[in-house]
Design a protein around this motif. Sequence first.
Motif, PDB file in Angstrom:
ATOM      1  N   UNK A 104     -34.842   8.758 -16.740  1.00 49.31           N
ATOM      2  CA  UNK A 104     -34.481   8.883 -15.320  1.00 49.31           C
ATOM      3  C   UNK A 104     -32.994   9.482 -15.363  1.00 49.31           C
ATOM      4  N   UNK A 105     -32.204   9.254 -16.308  1.00 51.52           N
ATOM      5  CA  UNK A 105     -31.024   9.844 -16.121  1.00 51.52           C
ATOM      6  C   UNK A 105     -30.999  11.410 -16.369  1.00 51.52           C
ATOM      7  N   UNK A 106     -31.939  11.726 -17.555  1.00 49.68           N
ATOM      8  CA  UNK A 106     -32.139  13.018 -17.823  1.00 49.68           C
ATOM      9  C   UNK A 106     -32.506  13.879 -16.729  1.00 49.68           C
ATOM     10  N   UNK A 107     -33.403  13.449 -15.767  1.00 49.99           N
ATOM     11  CA  UNK A 107     -34.093  14.315 -14.696  1.00 49.99           C
ATOM     12  C   UNK A 107     -33.127  14.175 -13.407  1.00 49.99           C
ATOM     13  N   UNK A 108     -32.882  12.922 -13.018  1.00 49.63           N
ATOM     14  CA  UNK A 108     -32.057  12.716 -11.833  1.00 49.63           C
ATOM     15  C   UNK A 108     -30.705  12.944 -11.911  1.00 49.63           C
ATOM     16  N   UNK A 163     -31.136   3.049  -8.458  1.00 56.55           N
ATOM     17  CA  UNK A 163     -31.470   4.540  -8.666  1.00 56.55           C
ATOM     18  C   UNK A 163     -30.821   5.057  -7.191  1.00 56.55           C
ATOM     19  N   UNK A 164     -30.148   6.045  -7.027  1.00 58.91           N
ATOM     20  CA  UNK A 164     -29.691   6.567  -5.941  1.00 58.91           C
ATOM     21  C   UNK A 164     -30.223   8.069  -6.087  1.00 58.91           C
ATOM     22  N   UNK A 165     -31.509   8.129  -5.334  1.00 60.18           N
ATOM     23  CA  UNK A 165     -32.278   9.504  -5.225  1.00 60.18           C
ATOM     24  C   UNK A 165     -31.565  10.569  -4.505  1.00 60.18           C
ATOM     25  N   UNK A 166     -31.503  11.788  -4.788  1.00 62.44           N
ATOM     26  CA  UNK A 166     -31.244  12.931  -4.043  1.00 62.44           C
ATOM     27  C   UNK A 166     -32.230  13.275  -2.966  1.00 62.44           C
ATOM     28  N   UNK A 167     -33.409  13.438  -3.532  1.00 65.06           N
ATOM     29  CA  UNK A 167     -34.314  13.809  -2.812  1.00 65.06           C
ATOM     30  C   UNK A 167     -35.670  12.972  -2.786  1.00 65.06           C
ATOM     31  N   UNK A 168     -36.413  13.245  -1.703  1.00 67.00           N
ATOM     32  CA  UNK A 168     -37.799  12.224  -1.778  1.00 67.00           C
ATOM     33  C   UNK A 168     -38.590  12.273  -3.043  1.00 67.00           C
ATOM     34  N   UNK A 169     -38.674  13.656  -3.467  1.00 69.21           N
ATOM     35  CA  UNK A 169     -39.475  14.039  -4.733  1.00 69.21           C
ATOM     36  C   UNK A 169     -38.987  13.413  -5.743  1.00 69.21           C
TER      37      UNK A 169
END
Lengths: 503, 240
Positions: free
Chosen positions: A361-365, B104-110
């Motif tokens: 998760x860290x690597x991708x996001x 997790x704070x995601x930047x995009x929906x993908x």
Amino acid sequence: MDRFLKTQDDNIDTPAALTLEGQHGPVIYDLTPAALAEGLRRNQRVVDAKTLVPQLLTYNADPGGDSVALRRLAAWCRRWSPWVSVDGADGLLIDASGCAHLFGGEAAMLGQIEARLKRLKLKVRTSLAPTRGAAWALARYGPARSIVSNEELAPALSVLPVAALRITPAAELVLRRVGLKTVGQLMDVPRAALTKRFGKGNLKTMSKSEGVHPLLRLDQALGVREDPLSPAPHRPRLRVVQPLLEPIAHVEAVEMVLEGLCARLCRLLEEAGQGTRAVKLEGYRVDGGRAALHVAVSRATRTAFHIRRLFKDKLETLDAGFGFDTIALEAVRTQPLYAVASDLSGVAALDGDGAQLLDRLSARLGAASVLRPILRESHIPERAVSWVRALDYQPPRRMPAPKRALRPHRLFDPPEEIQVTYGVPEDPPKAFVWRRRPHRVAKVEGPERLAPEWWRAGRASRLRDYYRIEDDTGRRYWLFRYGVYGDGRSEEAPRWYMHGMFG
Amino acid sequence: MQLKLVENGEDALALVRAQTLAHKAGHTAALPKLKAPHALSECLIHQARDGAGSSFAWASTRCNGQERPLMLWVQDAVTALEAGRPYLPGLQQEPDLAARFVLIQAKTAVDMLWAMEEALLSGAVSAVIGEIWGIPKALNFTATKRLQRAAQIGKTPCFLLRYGQERAASGAHERWQVQSAPSKPHDDDPGAPGAPTWRLDLFKARTRQPSIWTVNYEREAHHLHLAAPLADGSVLKNAG
């Protein structure tokens, strides 16, 4: 100083000084030869020096950078002997036992060392002696390129000043006051008298300000006592390289090469007993460019499959241009990795699956997007939890005891100000506007008064009165009033804030 | 439940629908069990200023008897701003939650959907809660089918909280819409809010009867029970 002069070779004749911030303004850290000739000295205050030499130029010193440069120089000096260590802020010690004949004898070796270092524009003095202390003394106070054998050791040392014994200025001053100016004079004095003068009869129990006992230093220089060298450990780079017959540009092809590289790197790591925390993939393009990818993991690993999978999620971002002709994989940060045993503390250490998921998760996001909470002992709600990157997360030794007080399950950080439209100043609002929508308060519980943490916050911070309220549609909020009327903390009237939501 | 107070037109319609469904099935639907299935559940939240939906999702996914090292909460940036971050001291029931919780704070929906799917398939998380604002392009029917499949394969409950007014096509196993409702007064302090009251609308489900309940959530006992109709005093207010 040499490092500084290398960058300033045009105005080397003007007196210049490197300065550090001292207790009472800047002091001189080091000087150019021209400045030394003017009579300035180290540790002098810059204002005094400027009075004496008005044309003195001053620059900021960089001791940290100097020590890094010296360490790198030490690594480079391994060309002469495998045992090299940094000595103080300005010296290098090379254990040349059994090495000199490889360079044509001792004198030739010293000549080569000086010539090589001079080519790097460094001013050096060298000496070769049977003991570490003697070499130190001769390099600083003896004749240039002096080579001393076991028999000549005592005579060679006896003519040097006592400062050559690696003692503190304070100890040197004491010795000079009693008239002992050279090492030879010191040798002639009965030992018992000296032992009594410095320290309480024991050579090893001296206070820090007095430094090491002069007699101990003398013994070490003469080789009576041992004085071992501890060289910086040599860590080979854990790096595997794959040259390619044909340049490759496709992700699939890079992936295939990566598979082999990962397996080889992990074998290297296993032989070294190490695991890696960060891996760098470098692709060298046919047009001379270079593209790199970094991945980091939360726990040291040497699993080829895991490393490969971390890169796989990012490979699309690697710009291949016209194609790579060489691909390299390097373990950038390593640490010893042993077989892991589970602990008995009850807090479960992450099993392999959990850690690997977090790495992916860290690597991708991005490492900043994957967060883990750290609970802290604080009654200020927003301080009670802090979020750290999952890659940097260390489970705390002790968890703060859970509080019985009711807390919202969602928190607004920072709190959002609300406008009270109807209410008595001392009481919770009857109606308020939050985010431009009116809310009518139906039920209230509180206040729960939280005082500022006086040991942290300044005088201006005010207490908070928290209320748990429910509006007429059943939504539950956590409001607080910042300050009370007449608390003397601020001229402003207390304001109301929305801090959280209950479910 | 049939006695539920009709407050406005929307509720009236919903009530009629629920009653029709209940009649068709020949029985009143049983109370939900606060245990999310190993599948994708969706929860529609009309208002970000209403904490009931996320609280219901949390209550349904926590303590589901799975000993797994992590618990994942995924947010997109807008939701984090509008509805706030999850707050551990308020969520905490088990003492070791802080050691398992991952935000997790995601930047995009993908990114967000990818992270949820990875986590579900990894088998390392005991539950996944995802919060998404509106209906982004990436969150289409196929995406929900993928999540549903990942949750089934990984045997992990997954709650997708969708903030917005619209209902989009979805392959979720269960679809809820949750709102706060006025609670009955606290037993010991009539002016204080009592146990939270939720209006749960299960409007689509694969394996059970869609229905609507108004329930009280007993936090300490971790238990739902039907709210006594008219207990919130609204009749009195209307009469007065």
